[in-house]
Design an enzyme around this catalytic site. Structure first.
Site, short mmCIF file in Angstrom:
data_model
loop_
_atom_site.label_atom_id
_atom_site.label_comp_id
_atom_site.label_asym_id
_atom_site.label_seq_id
_atom_site.Cartn_x
_atom_site.Cartn_y
_atom_site.Cartn_z
N GLY A 11 0.85 -1.20 0.00
CA GLY A 11 0.00 0.00 0.00
C GLY A 11 0.88 1.24 0.00
O GLY A 11 1.81 1.33 0.80
N ARG A 72 0.93 -4.99 -5.31
CA ARG A 72 0.90 -6.21 -4.51
C ARG A 72 1.20 -7.32 -5.54
O ARG A 72 0.61 -7.33 -6.61
CB ARG A 72 -0.46 -6.40 -3.87
CG ARG A 72 -0.91 -5.12 -3.11
CD ARG A 72 -1.67 -5.42 -1.87
NE ARG A 72 -2.38 -4.26 -1.36
CZ ARG A 72 -2.02 -3.57 -0.27
NH1 ARG A 72 -0.96 -3.93 0.42
NH2 ARG A 72 -2.73 -2.55 0.14
N ASP A 103 4.85 -4.23 6.26
CA ASP A 103 5.43 -5.48 6.78
C ASP A 103 5.41 -6.63 5.76
O ASP A 103 6.32 -7.46 5.75
CB ASP A 103 4.81 -5.88 8.12
CG ASP A 103 3.37 -6.33 8.00
OD1 ASP A 103 2.64 -5.74 7.17
OD2 ASP A 103 2.98 -7.27 8.70
N THR A 125 4.08 3.00 5.70
CA THR A 125 2.67 2.57 5.66
C THR A 125 1.87 3.48 6.59
O THR A 125 2.36 3.84 7.67
CB THR A 125 2.50 1.10 6.11
OG1 THR A 125 1.11 0.89 6.45
CG2 THR A 125 3.33 0.73 7.32
N ASP A 127 -0.44 2.60 8.32
CA ASP A 127 -0.95 1.79 9.44
C ASP A 127 -0.11 1.92 10.72
O ASP A 127 -0.58 1.59 11.81
CB ASP A 127 -1.03 0.31 9.04
CG ASP A 127 -1.91 0.08 7.83
OD1 ASP A 127 -2.76 0.95 7.56
OD2 ASP A 127 -1.75 -0.95 7.16
N ASP A 129 2.31 0.03 11.79
CA ASP A 129 2.20 -1.29 12.44
C ASP A 129 3.47 -2.14 12.28
O ASP A 129 3.38 -3.37 12.21
CB ASP A 129 0.99 -2.05 11.87
CG ASP A 129 1.13 -2.31 10.37
OD1 ASP A 129 2.03 -1.73 9.74
OD2 ASP A 129 0.33 -3.09 9.83
N ARG A 171 -5.68 -1.53 8.83
CA ARG A 171 -5.64 -3.00 8.74
C ARG A 171 -5.89 -3.60 10.12
O ARG A 171 -6.92 -3.33 10.70
CB ARG A 171 -4.30 -3.45 8.17
CG ARG A 171 -4.41 -4.83 7.53
CD ARG A 171 -3.20 -5.18 6.76
NE ARG A 171 -3.17 -4.48 5.50
CZ ARG A 171 -2.52 -4.93 4.43
NH1 ARG A 171 -1.85 -6.03 4.49
NH2 ARG A 171 -2.54 -4.26 3.32
N ARG A 252 -4.71 7.69 2.17
CA ARG A 252 -3.40 7.28 1.62
C ARG A 252 -2.78 8.35 0.72
O ARG A 252 -1.62 8.21 0.33
CB ARG A 252 -3.57 5.97 0.84
CG ARG A 252 -3.81 4.76 1.70
CD ARG A 252 -2.74 3.70 1.49
NE ARG A 252 -2.73 3.19 0.15
CZ ARG A 252 -3.34 2.07 -0.24
NH1 ARG A 252 -4.00 1.32 0.63
NH2 ARG A 252 -3.27 1.67 -1.48
P1 ADP Z 1 2.56 -4.02 2.76
O1 ADP Z 1 4.00 -4.07 2.39
O2 ADP Z 1 1.97 -2.64 2.66
O3 ADP Z 1 2.27 -4.71 4.07
P2 ADP Z 1 1.51 -6.37 1.36
O4 ADP Z 1 1.22 -7.13 2.59
O5 ADP Z 1 0.54 -6.44 0.25
O6 ADP Z 1 1.75 -4.82 1.63
O7 ADP Z 1 2.92 -6.90 0.81
C1 ADP Z 1 3.48 -6.33 -0.37
C2 ADP Z 1 4.09 -7.42 -1.21
O8 ADP Z 1 5.18 -8.04 -0.50
C3 ADP Z 1 3.17 -8.58 -1.56
O9 ADP Z 1 2.32 -8.27 -2.63
C4 ADP Z 1 4.17 -9.65 -1.93
O10 ADP Z 1 4.68 -9.45 -3.23
C5 ADP Z 1 5.30 -9.40 -0.94
N1 ADP Z 1 5.16 -10.32 0.21
C6 ADP Z 1 4.28 -10.24 1.23
N2 ADP Z 1 4.42 -11.31 2.07
C7 ADP Z 1 5.42 -12.07 1.56
C8 ADP Z 1 6.04 -13.30 1.94
N3 ADP Z 1 5.65 -13.97 3.05
N4 ADP Z 1 7.02 -13.79 1.16
C9 ADP Z 1 7.42 -13.14 0.05
N5 ADP Z 1 6.87 -11.97 -0.36
C10 ADP Z 1 5.89 -11.43 0.36
O1 F6P Z 2 -1.78 -1.00 4.49
C1 F6P Z 2 -2.33 0.20 4.08
C2 F6P Z 2 -3.81 0.05 3.82
O2 F6P Z 2 -4.32 1.30 3.39
C3 F6P Z 2 -4.63 -0.50 5.00
O3 F6P Z 2 -4.89 0.50 5.96
C4 F6P Z 2 -5.85 -1.01 4.29
O4 F6P Z 2 -6.47 -2.05 5.03
C5 F6P Z 2 -5.30 -1.55 3.00
O5 F6P Z 2 -4.05 -0.91 2.80
C6 F6P Z 2 -6.17 -1.31 1.79
O6 F6P Z 2 -5.56 -1.93 0.71
P1 F6P Z 2 -6.01 -1.69 -0.80
O7 F6P Z 2 -5.50 -0.34 -1.21
O8 F6P Z 2 -5.33 -2.79 -1.55
O9 F6P Z 2 -7.49 -1.73 -0.83
#
Ligand code: ADP
Ligand code: F6P
Length: 323
Positions: A11, A72, A103, A125, A127, A129, A171, A252
């Site tokens: 995000g 993502r 994360d 982020t 969040d 978090d 989240r 965002r």
């Molecule tokens: P954020 O970084 O904001 O928490 P996501 O949770 O969507 O957002 O993670 C971003 C990207 O990081 C995912 O789309 C994926 O490509 C990669 N990712 C997330 N978890 C894993 C994992 N356990 N192993 C490898 N890549 C990961």
């Molecule tokens: O992690 C950032 C965030 O904006 C969260 O607060 C929310 O739950 C999520 O991403 C929304 O994701 P998307 O933009 O994929 O709908």
């Protein structure tokens, strides 16, 4: 080290651009080349990689979103996907990667480091978090966006003597809701870290009514339930004139606050230093006003919404001040 790469993932968050700028400028200052990877891990897999110059990051410090785009990428969670990314890394002679994201992105970076490429992670982020840092890039800007919305809603809530439920992102974490609720003078704040109790919410509303209060603001973090779900409960249990407002993705966007720009500049530059020092897998953060660098593994030593990192004192204060 002659060449590093930088990408933004997950995000987006206001201030990501300022972090990219800091990475590029610091690396060039240190005499190393920087490759920009577009569209997060997807771009790493697809080879959407371009050398960045000092001018490539001009005029972006004040912009929301990310010039590198974000994504993502489910493919990167597979071994094959990551192996394809490694092929591109070798092809472009990249010796280290700065990952700017949340994360999930950090987990991806950890996997990458296990394949032999050094990584430095910058927390970005809304969040807030990520374990090990008090603040993430984007949180402050999003918080100010939410407060601006609360202030506006309060005007109409007062005029019409209504209860408003405002749903805030985050989240599974309640930081954005808690900070916004405290700064916006909300009567009730519901966050995932604390169990909510319907009779108590109603009691607080009633107490307000008894002392002549005609309107009320309830902040609900999306990790607890949706605003409409809560409204339904309120209307069923008591006939409260209620309106709902879901702030959504406006949280965002927008120009990053001064605080986020400074944090992003510090984090980005420190990430480059971390790679130059030879660290294999580091996370950058701010702890008690000190810029810190710690093992990436530590981020996952406990759940991201771990109660120990949650500011219980602030939660209690918000309750005391909204009696
Ligand atoms: P954020 O970084 O904001 O928490 P996501 O949770 O969507 O957002 O993670 C971003 C990207 O990081 C995912 O789309 C994926 O490509 C990669 N990712 C997330 N978890 C894993 C994992 N356990 N192993 C490898 N890549 C990961
Ligand atoms: O992690 C950032 C965030 O904006 C969260 O607060 C929310 O739950 C999520 O991403 C929304 O994701 P998307 O933009 O994929 O709908």
């Amino acid at each position: 080290m002659k060449k590093i790469a930088v990408l933004t993932s997950g995000g987006d968050a206001p201030g990501m651009n300022a972090a990219v700028r800091a990475v590029v400028r610091k690396a060039i200052f240190e005499g190393i080349e920087v490759a920009g990877v577009f569209n997060g891990y997807q771009g790493l897999i697809d080879g959407k990689i371009e050398l960045l110059q000092l001018g490539s990051v001009g005029d972006i410090i004040q912009r929301g979103g990310t010039m590198l785009r974000s994504a993502r990428c489910p493919e990167f969670t597979t071994e094959e996907g990551r192996e394809r990314a490694m092929e591109q890394i070798r092809r472009h002679a990249i010796e280290g990667v700065v990952v700017i994201g949340g994360d999930g992105s950090f987990r991806g970076a950890l996997e990458l480091s296990r394949l032999g490429i050094p990584v430095a992670c910058v927390p970005a982020t809304i969040d807030n978090d990520i374990n090990g840092t008090d603040f993430t890039i984007g949180f402050d800007t999003a918080l100010n966006t939410v407060i601006d919305a609360i202030d506006k809603i309060r005007d109409t809530a007062t005029s019409h003597e209504r209860t408003f439920i405002i749903e805030v992102m985050g989240r599974n974490a309640g930081d954005l809701a808690l900070w916004a609720g405290l700064a916006g003078g909300a009567e009730t704040i519901l966050i995932p870290e604390e169990r909510y109790d319907m009779p108590n919410i109603l009691e607080r509303l009633q107490r307000g009514t008894e002392r002549g209060k005609k309107h009320s603001i309830i902040i609900v973090a999306e990790g607890v339930m949706s605003a409409s779900e809560l409204a339904e409960k309120l209307i069923t249990e008591e006939e409260v004139d209620t309106r709902v407002s879901v702030l959504g993705h406006i949280q965002r966007g927008g120009s990053p606050s001064a605080r986020d720009r400074v944090l992003a500049s510090q984090f980005g530059a420190r990430a480059v230093e971390s790679l130059l020092k030879g660290n294999i897998a580091a996370a950058i953060g701010m702890k008690s006003h000190q810029l810190v660098e710690y093992p990436l593994d530590d981020v996952f030593a406990k759940p991201a919404d771990d109660a120990n990192e949650f500011d219980k004192d602030m939660y209690n204060l918000s309750k005391e001040l909204s009696i």
